[in-house]
Design a protein around this motif. Structure first.
Motif, mmCIF file in Angstrom:
data_model
loop_
_atom_site.group_PDB
_atom_site.id
_atom_site.type_symbol
_atom_site.label_atom_id
_atom_site.label_comp_id
_atom_site.label_asym_id
_atom_site.label_seq_id
_atom_site.Cartn_x
_atom_site.Cartn_y
_atom_site.Cartn_z
ATOM 1 N N UNK A 70 7.864 -10.933 3.625
ATOM 2 C CA UNK A 70 7.735 -11.662 2.364
ATOM 3 C C UNK A 70 6.359 -11.459 1.732
ATOM 4 N N UNK A 71 5.582 -10.536 2.301
ATOM 5 C CA UNK A 71 4.241 -10.236 1.791
ATOM 6 C C UNK A 71 4.123 -8.749 1.482
ATOM 7 N N UNK A 72 3.477 -8.431 0.377
ATOM 8 C CA UNK A 72 3.124 -7.052 0.058
ATOM 9 C C UNK A 72 1.659 -6.893 0.440
ATOM 10 N N UNK A 73 1.370 -5.919 1.291
ATOM 11 C CA UNK A 73 0.004 -5.717 1.782
ATOM 12 C C UNK A 73 -0.457 -4.327 1.382
ATOM 13 N N UNK A 74 -1.669 -4.259 0.863
ATOM 14 C CA UNK A 74 -2.263 -2.987 0.456
ATOM 15 C C UNK A 74 -3.533 -2.779 1.265
ATOM 16 N N UNK A 75 -3.715 -1.549 1.718
ATOM 17 C CA UNK A 75 -4.924 -1.165 2.440
ATOM 18 C C UNK A 75 -5.546 -0.011 1.658
ATOM 19 N N UNK A 76 -6.625 -0.302 0.931
ATOM 20 C CA UNK A 76 -7.288 0.729 0.127
ATOM 21 C C UNK A 76 -8.793 0.512 0.154
ATOM 22 N N UNK A 77 -9.507 1.136 -0.766
ATOM 23 C CA UNK A 77 -10.973 1.029 -0.785
ATOM 24 C C UNK A 77 -11.465 -0.401 -1.008
ATOM 25 N N UNK A 78 -10.612 -1.274 -1.525
ATOM 26 C CA UNK A 78 -10.991 -2.681 -1.723
ATOM 27 C C UNK A 78 -10.739 -3.532 -0.490
ATOM 28 N N UNK A 79 -10.116 -2.951 0.526
ATOM 29 C CA UNK A 79 -9.851 -3.681 1.759
ATOM 30 C C UNK A 79 -8.362 -3.813 2.032
ATOM 31 N N UNK A 80 -8.056 -4.543 3.091
ATOM 32 C CA UNK A 80 -6.669 -4.801 3.469
ATOM 33 C C UNK A 80 -6.348 -6.218 3.020
ATOM 34 N N UNK A 81 -5.419 -6.327 2.064
ATOM 35 C CA UNK A 81 -5.204 -7.632 1.441
ATOM 36 C C UNK A 81 -3.752 -7.813 1.003
ATOM 37 N N UNK A 82 -3.390 -9.065 0.816
ATOM 38 C CA UNK A 82 -2.068 -9.419 0.296
ATOM 39 C C UNK A 82 -2.136 -9.292 -1.217
ATOM 40 N N UNK A 83 -1.234 -8.512 -1.785
ATOM 41 C CA UNK A 83 -1.225 -8.321 -3.241
ATOM 42 C C UNK A 83 -0.028 -8.991 -3.907
ATOM 43 N N UNK A 84 0.967 -9.357 -3.106
ATOM 44 C CA UNK A 84 2.149 -10.017 -3.670
ATOM 45 C C UNK A 84 2.782 -10.896 -2.609
ATOM 46 N N UNK A 85 3.256 -12.056 -3.052
ATOM 47 C CA UNK A 85 3.996 -12.957 -2.170
ATOM 48 C C UNK A 85 5.417 -13.045 -2.718
#
Length: 172
Positions: A70-85
């Motif tokens: 239920x979470x969209x997670x992105x790992x890029x130059x800005x870090x590893x973070x939740x981008x969508x719930x």
């Protein structure tokens, strides 16, 4: 003799270091069940470690969700973070009203590398008709020690019956 004693101490350490690392992984599921014949709506939160948890996840039906899904997670130059719930919605017609259930992802931290970032749970909201009768995260702060909501049962004309389980019992 001293050489033998050194080997007896050193060998177990070397063998332990050479063994592959094995990290336990807990797999949680939020499950929804509408039993019209029994006039009951139930939501459960449970889990299991490693292969047992993976098997439960693989065998789940369309009314069971891994909170991480239920979470969209992105790992890029800005870090590893939740981008969508994400959230899922179900309805359950019981004898007194139509119940609406929304299960929404609840990250421990939007920054996956931050405090509690390695945890994910779900927020559950239940309406009886137009009345909100339950609205709570199944798991609170990962370090708080508060009991987790492990079951919610709704029956016509009654308040939700909520089961809470201590973290040490849930994650055993």
């Amino acid at each position: 003799m001293a050489r033998t004693a050194t080997w007896l101490v050193t060998a177990p350490v070397l063998l332990a270091a050479a063994a592959p690392a094995h990290a336990d992984r807990f797999h949680a599921l939020v499950e929804y069940a509408c039993d019209r014949a029994g006039d009951t709506l139930a939501i459960t939160y449970s889990g299991a470690y490693d292969e047992a948890g993976e098997a439960r996840k693989a065998a789940r039906g369309e009314d069971a969700w891994d909170p991480w899904d239920l979470l969209e997670i992105v790992d890029d130059e800005q870090g590893t973070r939740v981008t969508e719930i994400r959230e899922v919605e179900r309805t359950c017609p019981l004898s007194d009203a139509r119940y609406r259930v929304v299960v929404r992802g609840a990250p421990g931290n939007g920054n996956i590398l931050g405090r509690c970032g390695a945890t994910a749970s779900a927020q559950v909201r239940v309406w009886r008709g137009t009345e909100l009768v339950f609205d709570e995260a199944l798991e609170k702060d990962c370090h708080g020690g508060e009991p987790l909501v492990t079951a919610i049962e709704l029956r016509p004309g009654a308040p939700p019956r909520v089961t809470r389980t201590p973290p040490l019992a849930f994650y055993r």
